[in-house]
Design a protein around this motif. Sequence first.
Motif, PDB file in Angstrom:
ATOM      1  N   ALA A 230      65.625  67.507 -10.366  1.00 38.73           N
ATOM      2  CA  ALA A 230      66.794  66.974 -11.058  1.00 38.73           C
ATOM      3  C   ALA A 230      66.630  67.174 -12.559  1.00 38.73           C
ATOM      4  CB  ALA A 230      66.950  65.485 -10.743  1.00 38.73           C
ATOM      5  N   PRO A 231      67.741  67.138 -13.324  1.00 30.63           N
ATOM      6  CA  PRO A 231      67.633  67.227 -14.784  1.00 30.63           C
ATOM      7  C   PRO A 231      66.820  66.054 -15.341  1.00 30.63           C
ATOM      8  CG  PRO A 231      69.917  67.462 -14.061  1.00 30.63           C
ATOM      9  CD  PRO A 231      69.124  67.035 -12.868  1.00 30.63           C
ATOM     10  N   ALA A 232      66.238  66.278 -16.522  1.00 34.38           N
ATOM     11  CA  ALA A 232      65.390  65.256 -17.151  1.00 34.38           C
ATOM     12  C   ALA A 232      66.131  63.936 -17.292  1.00 34.38           C
ATOM     13  CB  ALA A 232      64.915  65.748 -18.514  1.00 34.38           C
ATOM     14  N   ARG A 233      67.437  64.005 -17.588  1.00 35.56           N
ATOM     15  CA  ARG A 233      68.227  62.789 -17.788  1.00 35.56           C
ATOM     16  C   ARG A 233      68.177  61.905 -16.532  1.00 35.56           C
ATOM     17  NH1 ARG A 233      72.756  65.329 -19.526  1.00 35.56           N
ATOM     18  NH2 ARG A 233      71.732  65.460 -21.537  1.00 35.56           N
ATOM     19  N   GLU A 234      68.286  62.562 -15.372  1.00 37.27           N
ATOM     20  CA  GLU A 234      68.270  61.792 -14.119  1.00 37.27           C
ATOM     21  C   GLU A 234      66.859  61.317 -13.781  1.00 37.27           C
ATOM     22  OE1 GLU A 234      70.251  64.085 -11.037  1.00 37.27           O
ATOM     23  OE2 GLU A 234      71.842  64.615 -12.472  1.00 37.27           O
ATOM     24  N   VAL A 235      65.861  62.148 -14.085  1.00 33.60           N
ATOM     25  CA  VAL A 235      64.471  61.739 -13.828  1.00 33.60           C
ATOM     26  C   VAL A 235      64.135  60.507 -14.675  1.00 33.60           C
ATOM     27  CG1 VAL A 235      62.050  62.418 -14.011  1.00 33.60           C
ATOM     28  CG2 VAL A 235      63.748  64.073 -13.204  1.00 33.60           C
ATOM     29  N   ALA A 236      64.603  60.509 -15.928  1.00 35.13           N
ATOM     30  CA  ALA A 236      64.344  59.364 -16.803  1.00 35.13           C
ATOM     31  C   ALA A 236      64.942  58.093 -16.201  1.00 35.13           C
ATOM     32  CB  ALA A 236      64.909  59.623 -18.199  1.00 35.13           C
ATOM     33  N   GLU A 237      66.125  58.197 -15.644  1.00 40.19           N
ATOM     34  CA  GLU A 237      66.744  57.043 -14.976  1.00 40.19           C
ATOM     35  C   GLU A 237      65.872  56.549 -13.833  1.00 40.19           C
ATOM     36  OE1 GLU A 237      69.295  55.132 -15.341  1.00 40.19           O
ATOM     37  OE2 GLU A 237      70.628  56.135 -16.776  1.00 40.19           O
ATOM     38  N   MET A 238      65.360  57.509 -13.036  1.00 39.61           N
ATOM     39  CA  MET A 238      64.551  57.143 -11.869  1.00 39.61           C
ATOM     40  C   MET A 238      63.262  56.427 -12.275  1.00 39.61           C
ATOM     41  SD  MET A 238      64.785  60.476  -9.384  1.00 39.61           S
ATOM     42  CE  MET A 238      65.954  61.729  -9.871  1.00 39.61           C
ATOM     43  N   LEU A 239      62.778  56.704 -13.500  1.00 40.13           N
ATOM     44  CA  LEU A 239      61.541  56.060 -13.956  1.00 40.13           C
ATOM     45  C   LEU A 239      61.823  54.731 -14.661  1.00 40.13           C
ATOM     46  CD1 LEU A 239      59.517  59.118 -15.333  1.00 40.13           C
ATOM     47  CD2 LEU A 239      59.475  58.114 -13.045  1.00 40.13           C
ATOM     48  N   MET A 273      61.870  64.148 -22.828  1.00 42.71           N
ATOM     49  CA  MET A 273      61.930  62.972 -21.954  1.00 42.71           C
ATOM     50  C   MET A 273      61.998  61.691 -22.771  1.00 42.71           C
ATOM     51  SD  MET A 273      62.119  63.232 -18.698  1.00 42.71           S
ATOM     52  CE  MET A 273      61.495  61.693 -18.051  1.00 42.71           C
ATOM     53  N   TYR A 274      61.254  61.655 -23.889  1.00 40.66           N
ATOM     54  CA  TYR A 274      61.286  60.447 -24.713  1.00 40.66           C
ATOM     55  C   TYR A 274      62.706  60.176 -25.200  1.00 40.66           C
ATOM     56  CZ  TYR A 274      60.311  56.813 -28.015  1.00 40.66           C
ATOM     57  OH  TYR A 274      60.339  55.606 -28.656  1.00 40.66           O
ATOM     58  N   ASN A 275      63.412  61.237 -25.556  1.00 42.16           N
ATOM     59  CA  ASN A 275      64.805  61.081 -26.000  1.00 42.16           C
ATOM     60  C   ASN A 275      65.651  60.462 -24.889  1.00 42.16           C
ATOM     61  OD1 ASN A 275      67.208  61.507 -27.611  1.00 42.16           O
ATOM     62  ND2 ASN A 275      67.669  63.165 -26.173  1.00 42.16           N
ATOM     63  N   GLU A 276      65.458  60.954 -23.656  1.00 36.64           N
ATOM     64  CA  GLU A 276      66.244  60.411 -22.537  1.00 36.64           C
ATOM     65  C   GLU A 276      65.899  58.933 -22.312  1.00 36.64           C
ATOM     66  OE1 GLU A 276      68.637  61.949 -21.419  1.00 36.64           O
ATOM     67  OE2 GLU A 276      68.223  64.041 -21.926  1.00 36.64           O
ATOM     68  N   VAL A 277      64.605  58.629 -22.377  1.00 39.77           N
ATOM     69  CA  VAL A 277      64.159  57.248 -22.170  1.00 39.77           C
ATOM     70  C   VAL A 277      64.726  56.342 -23.257  1.00 39.77           C
ATOM     71  CG1 VAL A 277      62.112  55.744 -22.208  1.00 39.77           C
ATOM     72  CG2 VAL A 277      62.073  57.896 -20.913  1.00 39.77           C
ATOM     73  N   ALA A 278      64.640  56.798 -24.510  1.00 38.85           N
ATOM     74  CA  ALA A 278      65.132  55.989 -25.636  1.00 38.85           C
ATOM     75  C   ALA A 278      66.629  55.738 -25.506  1.00 38.85           C
ATOM     76  CB  ALA A 278      64.806  56.694 -26.954  1.00 38.85           C
ATOM     77  N   THR A 279      67.365  56.749 -25.033  1.00 38.78           N
ATOM     78  CA  THR A 279      68.811  56.604 -24.849  1.00 38.78           C
ATOM     79  C   THR A 279      69.126  55.531 -23.815  1.00 38.78           C
ATOM     80  OG1 THR A 279      69.068  58.947 -25.396  1.00 38.78           O
ATOM     81  CG2 THR A 279      70.928  57.870 -24.304  1.00 38.78           C
TER      82      THR A 279
END
Lengths: 333, 213
Positions: A230-239, A273-279
């Motif tokens: 999956a895209p990083a954005r979705e992986v970040a959600e899963m974590l 990934m940090y950007n996705e997590v921070a968002t």
Amino acid sequence: MKKLINDPADVVSEALLGMAAAHPELRIDHENKIIYRADAPVQGKVALVSGGGSGHEPLHGGFVGPGMLDAACAGEIFTSPVPEQVMAATRGVDGGAGVLHIVKNYTGDVMNFDMAAELAAAESGVEVVAVVTDDDVAVQDSLYTAGRRGVGVTVLVEKIAGAAAAEGRDLAAVADVARRVDAAGRSMGMALTSCTVPAAGRPTFDLPDDEIEIGIGIHGEPGRRRVPTAPAREVAEMLVEPILSDLDFTGGDGVLAFVNGMGGTPLLELYLMYNEVATILAKSGVTVVRSLVGPYITSLEMAGCSVTLLKLDEDMLRLWDAPVRTPGLRWGV
Amino acid sequence: MADSTATIDAAGIDRWIRAFATAVAENEGMLTRLDSAIGDADHGSNLARGLKAVLAKLDGSPPEGPAALLKQTGMTLVSSVGGASGALYGTFFLRMATAAGATDALDQAGFAAALRAGVDGIVARGKAEAGDKTMYDALAPAVDALDAALGGEDFAGALRAAAAAAAAGRDATTPLQARKGRASYLGERSIGHQDPGATSAALLIAAAADTLG
């Protein structure tokens, strides 16, 4: 298997030779596979000893130095150190103020550190307190398992408790802050690929090109589930979602957000990934006041990452900012 | 043959440990295969390596008396195996040594009590309960069977009963869901696999039946 090694049997001992050559500020007991800060024991200071299987570098040996650990015991790859090693390290760092053991919650690690603490108390009277880290929300049903695994928060415990010891707190107080950090931290990891233990010579598990494993530990243990790439954005959600649903990270003195590389993922992707997590955190009302991005607790060459959030209080924040001088973390000095 | 006076001296302990080492060496691949299904694929190799170190000590200049031999075995396993199995088997032999005390030879009741002390040590170290799918599931029925059969004339028969109970306990781990150790992370996926620790523990009791009766 392609690796930069000579003989699978010599990987740990030869890596320690390299650490000794690269870091004269450390002292290495090659026979017992213990990494000491060169000036250990520091008289009057509570000493911190950690250790575990090798393969997670820079954890733990890379975190030995002023402001963090006094010694680290290196086990075989993914195998806990033995009590003799931990005892030797405990005796070697005791400066009269007692010794804190920082132990990741894995059955073998806990048992071997337990035995070492018993033997050390019986033989030399060194006062030992152990703090076990168990921050991995991927392990559900703690009552019916060995409990949550100690992962990313271990790095933060070693830093913050190390700073508490450096400023002269006693053993009970240092253990207390270590427990508070563990209780306020949560982690979740994922793998893009497996890893290969040198002695085994083949990947620990099979992960097809079009699948990723969510909820992994740091030894190639199975995760919660396998999902399509999956895209990083979705992986970040899963974590992040399982972490936020396990503990309320809003309010207080803010959060330390730690995106950790599993060993085979470049910093470029970790920052993405940090950007996705921070968002996600911003949208969830979580205020990030400190960050850490990079490979700090790894699983050999596994590609993937983990996210750790720590809900800070004023004390933890100050101790996080305190000077540290180790091969793996270094600031303020 | 009825033998109510059988005693277990250092030579007996030596035979038992050597027989266990042989059994583990012969079954190393099988133990590792079982462990690769629900653990981290090193039970056979780790235990075999530890017992090789134990044999080297036995072949050197072994200490006198059963307790000293048991203690040496425990310390060697603890320092050479690593992981949970090193701590658990090491604790087993160390607690047996303490229970055996300073004597040249254990009588049957003394051996049974020492064996139970070893198993109690494993429980204290690993916090396992019956049915958690661990080595305790083979050892608990074994010490119960040995105690139940003790008062009779036939020590060899009592040890065989213990070995049979251990084997049955080992087999009964297959349908269980693991609640301890790395296998527990698998949850329901641990069901249907025989526990490697219970398997090696059954070898330990079988070795006692083969050498001490």
